[in-house]
Scaffold this motif. Structure first.
Motif, short mmCIF file in Angstrom:
data_model
loop_
_atom_site.label_atom_id
_atom_site.label_comp_id
_atom_site.label_asym_id
_atom_site.label_seq_id
_atom_site.Cartn_x
_atom_site.Cartn_y
_atom_site.Cartn_z
N VAL A 1 -7.11 12.86 -5.12
CA VAL A 1 -6.48 12.71 -3.81
C VAL A 1 -7.46 12.08 -2.82
O VAL A 1 -7.11 11.19 -2.05
N LYS A 2 -8.71 12.55 -2.86
CA LYS A 2 -9.73 12.00 -1.96
C LYS A 2 -9.95 10.52 -2.22
O LYS A 2 -10.04 9.71 -1.29
N ARG A 3 -10.07 10.17 -3.49
CA ARG A 3 -10.31 8.76 -3.82
C ARG A 3 -9.13 7.89 -3.40
O ARG A 3 -9.32 6.80 -2.84
N LEU A 4 -7.92 8.35 -3.70
CA LEU A 4 -6.74 7.58 -3.34
C LEU A 4 -6.62 7.46 -1.83
O LEU A 4 -6.33 6.39 -1.29
N HIS A 5 -6.85 8.57 -1.13
CA HIS A 5 -6.75 8.56 0.33
C HIS A 5 -7.77 7.59 0.93
O HIS A 5 -7.45 6.83 1.85
N ALA A 6 -8.99 7.60 0.40
CA ALA A 6 -10.03 6.70 0.92
C ALA A 6 -9.66 5.24 0.67
O ALA A 6 -9.85 4.38 1.55
N LEU A 7 -9.12 4.95 -0.51
CA LEU A 7 -8.73 3.58 -0.82
C LEU A 7 -7.58 3.12 0.07
O LEU A 7 -7.56 1.97 0.55
N LEU A 8 -6.62 4.01 0.32
CA LEU A 8 -5.48 3.64 1.15
C LEU A 8 -5.92 3.43 2.61
O LEU A 8 -5.43 2.52 3.28
N VAL A 9 -6.82 4.29 3.08
CA VAL A 9 -7.33 4.11 4.45
C VAL A 9 -8.05 2.77 4.57
O VAL A 9 -7.88 2.03 5.55
N LEU A 10 -8.88 2.46 3.57
CA LEU A 10 -9.58 1.18 3.57
C LEU A 10 -8.60 0.01 3.53
O LEU A 10 -8.74 -0.97 4.28
N GLY A 11 -7.60 0.12 2.67
CA GLY A 11 -6.61 -0.95 2.56
C GLY A 11 -5.83 -1.15 3.84
O GLY A 11 -5.61 -2.28 4.29
N ASP B 1 -3.26 14.80 2.85
CA ASP B 1 -4.55 14.63 3.51
C ASP B 1 -5.58 15.56 2.88
O ASP B 1 -5.41 16.78 2.87
N PRO B 2 -6.68 15.01 2.34
CA PRO B 2 -7.69 15.87 1.71
C PRO B 2 -8.28 16.90 2.66
O PRO B 2 -8.66 17.99 2.24
N ALA B 3 -8.36 16.57 3.96
CA ALA B 3 -8.92 17.53 4.92
C ALA B 3 -8.07 18.79 4.99
O ALA B 3 -8.59 19.91 5.13
N LEU C 1 0.83 -1.21 0.00
CA LEU C 1 0.00 0.00 0.00
C LEU C 1 0.86 1.26 0.00
O LEU C 1 0.55 2.23 -0.69
N ASP C 2 1.93 1.25 0.78
CA ASP C 2 2.83 2.41 0.79
C ASP C 2 3.47 2.62 -0.58
O ASP C 2 3.62 3.76 -1.05
N ASN C 3 3.85 1.54 -1.23
CA ASN C 3 4.44 1.66 -2.56
C ASN C 3 3.42 2.13 -3.59
O ASN C 3 3.75 2.90 -4.49
N ILE C 4 2.18 1.65 -3.46
CA ILE C 4 1.13 2.10 -4.38
C ILE C 4 0.89 3.60 -4.22
O ILE C 4 0.71 4.33 -5.20
N ALA C 5 0.90 4.07 -2.97
CA ALA C 5 0.72 5.50 -2.73
C ALA C 5 1.85 6.31 -3.38
O ALA C 5 1.61 7.35 -4.01
N SER C 6 3.08 5.83 -3.25
CA SER C 6 4.21 6.52 -3.87
C SER C 6 4.11 6.49 -5.39
O SER C 6 4.38 7.49 -6.06
N ALA D 1 1.36 6.21 -7.18
CA ALA D 1 0.25 7.06 -7.63
C ALA D 1 0.65 8.53 -7.60
O ALA D 1 0.28 9.30 -8.49
N ARG D 2 1.41 8.92 -6.58
CA ARG D 2 1.86 10.31 -6.53
C ARG D 2 2.79 10.62 -7.70
O ARG D 2 2.76 11.71 -8.27
N GLY D 3 3.64 9.64 -8.05
CA GLY D 3 4.55 9.87 -9.17
C GLY D 3 3.83 9.92 -10.50
O GLY D 3 4.21 10.67 -11.41
N VAL D 4 2.77 9.11 -10.64
CA VAL D 4 2.04 9.07 -11.91
C VAL D 4 1.12 10.27 -12.06
O VAL D 4 1.06 10.93 -13.09
N SER D 5 0.36 10.56 -11.01
CA SER D 5 -0.66 11.59 -11.11
C SER D 5 -0.14 12.98 -10.82
O SER D 5 -0.83 13.96 -11.07
#
Length: 298
Positions: A160-170, A133-135, A47-52, A54-58
């Motif tokens: 960012v909101k969608r990615l953050h929600a998915l990462l929190v869920l994961g 953080d979207p907030a 999950l941490d790698n996916i977040a990194s 996604a930030r690099g791609v988007s």
């Protein structure tokens, strides 16, 4: 103090001797613990790698602050002063209206813009935050809208909101999995220590007749459970690194299709220490429960 250390070193030696006396059982227990722990550990790392990735791609999420068309240099300087004083910001850049117009012309809108008598675009600031953080984005956007001479604030945070929600869920799912598997590993250690106590019942009775205290008798079992957990944690680390090595090339190829350069990162020393420590704690906890449950009847 020296006597306390001696007793613990003696207990460690006894625990190591018991582990070495049954190599197959020790190996199987370490494999069970390691494989079970590698699932949540690998999931969290993924999950941490996916977040990194996604930030690099988007790209980094940004806030665009558009000034009123009548705003002058003094107004822009006042906004810049506010931005410099905000510790939440990672960076910002000023986009003059003329530069924005040139960018649109290069983008193929030169014919449309050529028919205008004047430049309709305002000056703007493009802001990036230190956090994802979207907030934090929402709060800062609301604050910027109230600034003088600010006409519009555009927040680029939908993804960012969608990615953050998915990462929190994961991460929540990984923590639940870790809790369930941790409970199972405590039961495994509980049964292992129970068998140790049953097989050493005569030795325990003789030790008590010779005046051994309960802490003296319990200590080797605690170390046995903890060391067994450490071995399981090391197996988990090895499994995670094998997974990283196996997925490194496919992930790098996926990143290239999005025009990004990305390499899958393995666990760093804080994560490695956390995995081994958690495994040792589970082993000790199983031993503690088993010893208190069965040693009294031994």
């Amino acid at each position: 103090m020296s006597n306390w250390l001696y007793l613990h070193f003696r207990a460690i030696a006894q625990a190591l001797g018991r582990l070495a006396s049954q190599p197959l059982g020790t190996l199987l227990s370490a494999l069970v613990m390691g494989i079970a722990l590698s699932l949540p550990a690998g999931g969290y790392l993924l999950l941490d790698n996916i977040a990194s990735l996604a930030r690099g791609v988007s790209g980094t999420p940004e806030i665009s602050v558009f000034l009123e068309t009548g705003a002058g240099e003094a107004d822009a300087a006042a906004i810049e002063k506010r931005l410099r004083a905000d510790p939440q910001l990672a960076s910002f850049r000023f986009v003059p209206r003329d530069e924005a117009l040139q960018q649109l012309e290069k983008g193929g809108l030169g014919d449309v813009l050529g028919g205008l008598d004047a430049n309709p675009l305002p000056d703007a600031f493009v802001v990036t935050l230190r956090t994802g953080d979207p907030a934090a984005f929402e709060a800062l956007t609301g604050e910027m809208k109230a600034w003088p001479r600010v006409a519009h604030v555009q927040l680029d945070s939908g993804w960012v909101k969608r990615l953050h929600a998915l990462l929190v869920l994961g991460r929540s799912a990984v923590l639940m999995l870790a809790g369930l598997l941790g409970f199972a590993l405590v039961i495994v250690t509980f049964n292992t220590i129970r068998l140790q106590i049953l097989t050493q019942r005569a030795e325990i009775e003789v030790s008590r007749l010779l005046g051994a205290t309960d802490p003296f008798i319990r200590r080797p079992f605690y170390w046995f459970g903890g060391l067994q957990g450490v071995l399981g944690g090391l197996v988990a680390l090895g499994a995670v690194w094998l997974g990283v090595a196996a997925l490194a090339a496919p992930v790098a190829g996926l990143a290239e299709t999005y025009g990004a350069v990305f390499s899958l990162a393995g666990p760093q020393w804080p994560e490695s220490l956390a995995i081994v420590s958690f495994a040792a704690f589970l082993g000790w906890l199983g031993a503690e429960i088993s010893v208190r449950r069965h040693l009294a009847s031994a």
